[in-house]
Design a protein around this motif. Structure first.
Motif, PDB file in Angstrom:
ATOM      1  N   ILE A  21     -29.356  23.466-111.181  1.00  0.00           N
ATOM      2  CA  ILE A  21     -29.100  23.885-109.803  1.00  0.00           C
ATOM      3  C   ILE A  21     -27.756  24.593-109.767  1.00  0.00           C
ATOM      4  CG2 ILE A  21     -28.720  23.100-107.434  1.00  0.00           C
ATOM      5  CD1 ILE A  21     -30.374  20.545-108.318  1.00  0.00           C
ATOM      6  N   ILE A  22     -27.739  25.775-109.182  1.00  0.00           N
ATOM      7  CA  ILE A  22     -26.502  26.506-108.938  1.00  0.00           C
ATOM      8  C   ILE A  22     -26.180  26.291-107.457  1.00  0.00           C
ATOM      9  CG2 ILE A  22     -25.316  28.728-109.036  1.00  0.00           C
ATOM     10  CD1 ILE A  22     -27.598  29.645-110.974  1.00  0.00           C
ATOM     11  N   HIS A  23     -25.067  25.665-107.160  1.00  0.00           N
ATOM     12  CA  HIS A  23     -24.725  25.306-105.778  1.00  0.00           C
ATOM     13  C   HIS A  23     -24.480  26.545-104.913  1.00  0.00           C
ATOM     14  CE1 HIS A  23     -22.403  23.711-102.380  1.00  0.00           C
ATOM     15  NE2 HIS A  23     -22.995  22.554-102.634  1.00  0.00           N
ATOM     16  N   CYS A  24     -23.741  27.501-105.430  1.00  0.00           N
ATOM     17  CA  CYS A  24     -23.462  28.805-104.772  1.00  0.00           C
ATOM     18  C   CYS A  24     -22.527  28.733-103.571  1.00  0.00           C
ATOM     19  CB  CYS A  24     -24.744  29.509-104.347  1.00  0.00           C
ATOM     20  SG  CYS A  24     -25.763  30.066-105.717  1.00  0.00           S
ATOM     21  N   ASN A  25     -21.922  27.590-103.297  1.00  0.00           N
ATOM     22  CA  ASN A  25     -21.041  27.527-102.135  1.00  0.00           C
ATOM     23  C   ASN A  25     -19.955  26.466-102.331  1.00  0.00           C
ATOM     24  OD1 ASN A  25     -20.154  28.321 -99.584  1.00  0.00           O
ATOM     25  ND2 ASN A  25     -21.402  26.804 -98.549  1.00  0.00           N
ATOM     26  N   ILE A  26     -19.343  26.448-103.505  1.00  0.00           N
ATOM     27  CA  ILE A  26     -18.300  25.467-103.774  1.00  0.00           C
ATOM     28  C   ILE A  26     -16.994  25.944-103.122  1.00  0.00           C
ATOM     29  CG2 ILE A  26     -16.905  24.312-105.545  1.00  0.00           C
ATOM     30  CD1 ILE A  26     -19.798  23.398-105.542  1.00  0.00           C
ATOM     31  N   THR A  27     -16.635  25.244-102.073  1.00  0.00           N
ATOM     32  CA  THR A  27     -15.344  25.413-101.396  1.00  0.00           C
ATOM     33  C   THR A  27     -14.844  24.000-101.097  1.00  0.00           C
ATOM     34  OG1 THR A  27     -16.265  25.452 -99.149  1.00  0.00           O
ATOM     35  CG2 THR A  27     -16.126  27.573-100.306  1.00  0.00           C
ATOM     36  N   SER A  28     -13.772  23.875-100.373  1.00  0.00           N
ATOM     37  CA  SER A  28     -13.284  22.533-100.044  1.00  0.00           C
ATOM     38  C   SER A  28     -14.120  21.867 -98.951  1.00  0.00           C
ATOM     39  CB  SER A  28     -11.816  22.591 -99.623  1.00  0.00           C
ATOM     40  OG  SER A  28     -11.655  23.436 -98.508  1.00  0.00           O
ATOM     41  N   ASP A  29     -14.921  22.622 -98.209  1.00  0.00           N
ATOM     42  CA  ASP A  29     -15.689  22.032 -97.111  1.00  0.00           C
ATOM     43  C   ASP A  29     -16.935  21.249 -97.540  1.00  0.00           C
ATOM     44  OD1 ASP A  29     -13.891  22.768 -95.142  1.00  0.00           O
ATOM     45  OD2 ASP A  29     -14.798  24.740 -94.915  1.00  0.00           O
ATOM     46  N   PRO A  30     -17.724  21.696 -98.522  1.00  0.00           N
ATOM     47  CA  PRO A  30     -18.875  20.870 -98.916  1.00  0.00           C
ATOM     48  C   PRO A  30     -18.533  19.766 -99.919  1.00  0.00           C
ATOM     49  CG  PRO A  30     -19.017  22.977-100.014  1.00  0.00           C
ATOM     50  CD  PRO A  30     -17.807  23.031 -99.109  1.00  0.00           C
ATOM     51  N   ILE A  31     -17.275  19.434-100.024  1.00  0.00           N
ATOM     52  CA  ILE A  31     -16.854  18.308-100.854  1.00  0.00           C
ATOM     53  C   ILE A  31     -16.347  17.235 -99.898  1.00  0.00           C
ATOM     54  CG2 ILE A  31     -15.302  17.507-102.655  1.00  0.00           C
ATOM     55  CD1 ILE A  31     -15.081  20.542-103.491  1.00  0.00           C
ATOM     56  N   LEU A  32     -17.126  16.175 -99.770  1.00  0.00           N
ATOM     57  CA  LEU A  32     -16.745  15.077 -98.897  1.00  0.00           C
ATOM     58  C   LEU A  32     -15.957  14.047 -99.685  1.00  0.00           C
ATOM     59  CD1 LEU A  32     -20.121  14.512 -97.018  1.00  0.00           C
ATOM     60  CD2 LEU A  32     -18.141  15.841 -96.256  1.00  0.00           C
ATOM     61  N   LEU A  33     -15.106  13.331 -99.001  1.00  0.00           N
ATOM     62  CA  LEU A  33     -14.361  12.231 -99.613  1.00  0.00           C
ATOM     63  C   LEU A  33     -14.796  10.937 -98.950  1.00  0.00           C
ATOM     64  CD1 LEU A  33     -10.782  13.787 -99.771  1.00  0.00           C
ATOM     65  CD2 LEU A  33     -12.562  13.787-101.527  1.00  0.00           C
ATOM     66  N   ASP A  34     -15.158   9.936 -99.772  1.00  0.00           N
ATOM     67  CA  ASP A  34     -15.537   8.649 -99.198  1.00  0.00           C
ATOM     68  C   ASP A  34     -14.291   7.805 -98.958  1.00  0.00           C
ATOM     69  OD1 ASP A  34     -14.840   7.446-101.636  1.00  0.00           O
ATOM     70  OD2 ASP A  34     -16.902   6.981-102.195  1.00  0.00           O
ATOM     71  N   GLU A  35     -14.484   6.579 -98.505  1.00  0.00           N
ATOM     72  CA  GLU A  35     -13.342   5.725 -98.155  1.00  0.00           C
ATOM     73  C   GLU A  35     -12.473   5.372 -99.357  1.00  0.00           C
ATOM     74  OE1 GLU A  35     -16.886   3.370 -99.155  1.00  0.00           O
ATOM     75  OE2 GLU A  35     -16.566   4.851 -97.601  1.00  0.00           O
ATOM     76  N   ASN A  36     -12.999   5.551-100.577  1.00  0.00           N
ATOM     77  CA  ASN A  36     -12.228   5.295-101.798  1.00  0.00           C
ATOM     78  C   ASN A  36     -11.633   6.576-102.397  1.00  0.00           C
ATOM     79  OD1 ASN A  36     -12.886   2.512-101.745  1.00  0.00           O
ATOM     80  ND2 ASN A  36     -14.884   3.005-102.596  1.00  0.00           N
ATOM     81  N   GLY A  37     -11.797   7.691-101.702  1.00  0.00           N
ATOM     82  CA  GLY A  37     -11.280   8.958-102.203  1.00  0.00           C
ATOM     83  C   GLY A  37     -12.162   9.610-103.254  1.00  0.00           C
ATOM     84  N   GLU A  38     -13.406   9.104-103.405  1.00  0.00           N
ATOM     85  CA  GLU A  38     -14.362   9.693-104.359  1.00  0.00           C
ATOM     86  C   GLU A  38     -14.990  10.943-103.748  1.00  0.00           C
ATOM     87  OE1 GLU A  38     -15.412   8.888-107.497  1.00  0.00           O
ATOM     88  OE2 GLU A  38     -14.041   7.194-107.658  1.00  0.00           O
ATOM     89  N   ALA A  39     -15.157  11.966-104.578  1.00  0.00           N
ATOM     90  CA  ALA A  39     -15.788  13.204-104.128  1.00  0.00           C
ATOM     91  C   ALA A  39     -17.292  13.036-104.028  1.00  0.00           C
ATOM     92  CB  ALA A  39     -15.460  14.331-105.111  1.00  0.00           C
ATOM     93  N   LYS A  40     -17.897  13.598-102.973  1.00  0.00           N
ATOM     94  CA  LYS A  40     -19.338  13.614-102.761  1.00  0.00           C
ATOM     95  C   LYS A  40     -19.727  15.057-102.427  1.00  0.00           C
ATOM     96  CE  LYS A  40     -20.128   9.077-102.617  1.00  0.00           C
ATOM     97  NZ  LYS A  40     -21.092   8.373-103.401  1.00  0.00           N
ATOM     98  N   LEU A  41     -20.503  15.673-103.293  1.00  0.00           N
ATOM     99  CA  LEU A  41     -20.930  17.058-103.084  1.00  0.00           C
ATOM    100  C   LEU A  41     -22.133  17.087-102.140  1.00  0.00           C
ATOM    101  CD1 LEU A  41     -20.495  20.015-103.899  1.00  0.00           C
ATOM    102  CD2 LEU A  41     -22.009  19.610-105.846  1.00  0.00           C
ATOM    103  N   PHE A  42     -22.126  18.006-101.205  1.00  0.00           N
ATOM    104  CA  PHE A  42     -23.263  18.187-100.311  1.00  0.00           C
ATOM    105  C   PHE A  42     -23.387  19.656 -99.947  1.00  0.00           C
ATOM    106  CE2 PHE A  42     -20.217  18.534 -96.997  1.00  0.00           C
ATOM    107  CZ  PHE A  42     -20.843  18.902 -95.818  1.00  0.00           C
TER     108      PHE A  42
END
Length: 169
Positions: A97-118
């Protein structure tokens, strides 16, 4: 368990392809650094995707904060690198899968500071047999985060996500 619902504009037929791309990716993606789909609604006047709500906000909200330490930034980078590796090379799939939209906005941070891509609505699925070949597309990424090689080749490879990852961090 908390959930998040994301609506797609369907009043004018907009969003159909993006909605289907997002469902296709999320329904086959199981990784700790990617959001998890719970379900979706595809009715005449309603298109919605329901995911686990695993975030305190997007990286875009925090990236310029002096409160975000270098250790936290490194942890986010490693998490995102794991997510990209998973979508590009997961051995359980015959496509990447090529995401095609990696910026700081589709990277979520959970309560532990872990990155979640969406936000996979612009993603492209490409056979692993052709993963290094250019996939023709109309790229929709954010200027400044887009690999300049796209203009030369007229398409994308997984290297687009890597380039954008580098620009974000």
């Amino acid at each position: 368990m908390e959930i998040a619902a994301r609506r797609f504009d369907c009043k004018h037929g907009d969003g159909n392809l993006e909605f289907l791309a997002e469902i296709s990716v999320l329904s086959n993606l199981k990784h700790k650094n990617s959001v998890s789909i719970i379900g979706f609604c595809d009715e005449v006047d309603e298109m919605m995707i329901v995911t686990m709500y695993e975030a305190t906000g997007s990286l875009g909200r925090y990236i310029n904060s002096s409160n975000l330490t270098w250790k936290q930034r490194l942890r986010i980078c490693v998490g995102l690198a794991h997510a990209l590796s998973s979508i590009h090379y997961d051995e359980g799939r015959d496509y990447g899968i090529i995401h095609c939209n990696i910026t700081s906005d589709p990277i979520l941070l959970d309560e532990n500071g872990e990155a979640k891509l969406f936000s996979f609505e612009f993603s492209i699925q490409q056979s692993v047999n052709y993963k290094d070949q250019v996939c023709p597309c109309e790229h929709t990424g954010i200027m400044g985060c887009v690999d300049p090689a796209i203009e030369k080749t007229g398409g994308v490879t997984h290297k687009l996500d890597i380039y954008s990852f580098d620009v974000v961090f």
